[in-house]
Scaffold this active site. Structure first.
Site, short mmCIF file in Angstrom:
data_model
loop_
_atom_site.label_atom_id
_atom_site.label_comp_id
_atom_site.label_asym_id
_atom_site.label_seq_id
_atom_site.Cartn_x
_atom_site.Cartn_y
_atom_site.Cartn_z
N GLY A 124 -5.86 -12.10 -2.37
CA GLY A 124 -6.43 -12.59 -1.52
C GLY A 124 -6.59 -13.89 -1.25
N ALA B 239 -3.40 -10.87 -8.75
CA ALA B 239 -4.32 -11.17 -7.80
C ALA B 239 -4.86 -12.27 -7.69
CB ALA B 239 -5.27 -10.25 -7.61
N GLY B 240 -5.29 -12.94 -6.41
CA GLY B 240 -5.30 -14.35 -6.84
C GLY B 240 -4.90 -15.87 -6.83
N ASN C 113 1.10 -11.01 -4.00
CA ASN C 113 1.12 -11.23 -2.29
C ASN C 113 1.18 -11.60 -1.10
OD1 ASN C 113 1.60 -7.13 -0.44
ND2 ASN C 113 1.99 -9.23 -0.09
N LYS D 109 0.25 1.21 -9.91
CA LYS D 109 -0.31 0.15 -10.55
C LYS D 109 -1.90 1.20 -9.91
CE LYS D 109 -2.38 -4.00 -7.75
NZ LYS D 109 -2.11 -4.67 -7.22
#
Lengths: 70, 260
Positions: free
Chosen positions: B166, B193-194, B215, B105
């Site tokens: 995040g 992401a997001g 995550n 990644k």
């Protein structure tokens, strides 16, 4: 001899000749040590090259292993 | 449901999860068990001998991640905290040596405040890593030209953000994401992401994206293990919905009962 280990300056007495001696002095080569990888002066060094890699004053040694991440 | 295949490898799930931010290795493992992700991201860090020994302890996060890999998840090392192509290339080489995988990644940060990926450094790194045989999955913005460029270089997929890492803000620019899907119909596009909640993931899947990677949305939920189940079901439902074909929206009311 001073080397930069993981970004911190460390003094080695007696001066090591090769990367294997540096890693051994720091304790990374103990039998029960988990797997890690080494960058010497920002270049990957495979284990079979530790002995052949001569170290010089001011060189950098980074030892990395797994962490969690996203 | 058609399986996701990237670079010739079948990926078992369209939900991909990060391994960071959990309160304990067990919580991480339970969450991953419930999510059954296709990929699990992890990383590398400079470590002292003392720190290294913790990695090897019983029930450590590394023991659990190895178990996850044995049960079908693929490990996806990232190049987090790299700010230049040179740093990311070295980190990728180190990761390949440690984890014995060509998957990477690619994450080259351009701005510390919003963790936006650096477009040109990402391109430079991708070019070199592909030449070195890596299967490159770059984290990028939703810029169409950037995504096209990365795919033309040979990236196995592109992974545009939905919102900054995040934040949990969800799909901030659905129009632009829709443009990516429209103009890159054959590309594997993973929303990375997001993502904040399962409905964000489902919305991305209903738009036709191939997978989502998250995550914080799991790790910072009050019950991460339960949230992973919710995400798993949302991703599956979203994909099924896209595959089934969503009805066209209409302004005019139409009765569902043929009595008029």
């Amino acid at each position: 001899m001073q080397l930069k280990v993981n970004g911190e300056t460390k003094n080695f007495v007696p001066a090591p000749v090769n990367l294997e001696q540096v890693l051994d002095t720091l304790g990374y080569l103990q039998e029960d040590a988990p797997r890690f990888v080494v960058a010497y002066n920002q270049t990957l060094v495979n284990p079979d090259q530790y002995l052949k890699t001569t170290v010089y004053e001011g060189d950098s040694v980074d030892v990395l292993s797994v962490i969690t991440g996203g | 449901m058609k399986a996701l295949t990237i670079a010739g490898e079948e990926i078992r799930s369209r939900l991909w999860l990060g391994s960071g931010l959990y309160e304990s290795p067990k919580q991480m493992n339970d969450t991953l068990n419930n999510g059954a992700p296709g990929f699990i991201t992890l990383s590398l860090k400079k470590q002292t001998v003392e720190e290294l020994k913790q990695v090897k302890e019983e029930h450590s996060f590394w023991e659990y991640l190895q178990q996850q890999a044995q049960h079908g998840a693929k490990l996806l090392p990232n190049t987090a905290a790299c700010f230049t192509a040179k740093e990311a290339i070295l980190q990728s080489q180190l990761s390949r040596e440690l984890f014995q995988t060509d998957w990477i990644k690619l994450e080259v940060i351009g701005d510390k405040r919003n963790l936006q990926p650096h477009p040109t450094e990402t391109i430079d790194a991708a070019k070199e890593l592909i030449a070195q045989g890596f299967k490159v999955l770059p984290y990028c913005t939703d810029d169409l030209v950037l995504c096209e460029t990365l795919l033309a270089l040979g990236c196995s997929a592109v992974m545009p953000w939905a919102a900054p890492i995040g934040t949990g803000l969800g799909l901030l620019n659905p129009y632009q994401l829709g443009q990516l899907r429209k103009y890159l119909p054959e590309a594997v596009i993973v929303i990375d992401a997001g993502i904040g909640k399962p409905s964000d993931a489902m919305a991305a899947m209903e738009m036709g994206f191939d997978a989502v990677l998250l995550n914080t949305a799991c790790a910072r939920a009050q019950q991460p293990e339960l949230m992973a189940t919710a995400f798993k079901q949302a991703v599956e439902a979203g994909r099924l919905s896209y595959t089934a074909g969503i009805m066209a929206r209409q302004e005019q009311a139409h009765p569902s009962t043929a009595v008029y």
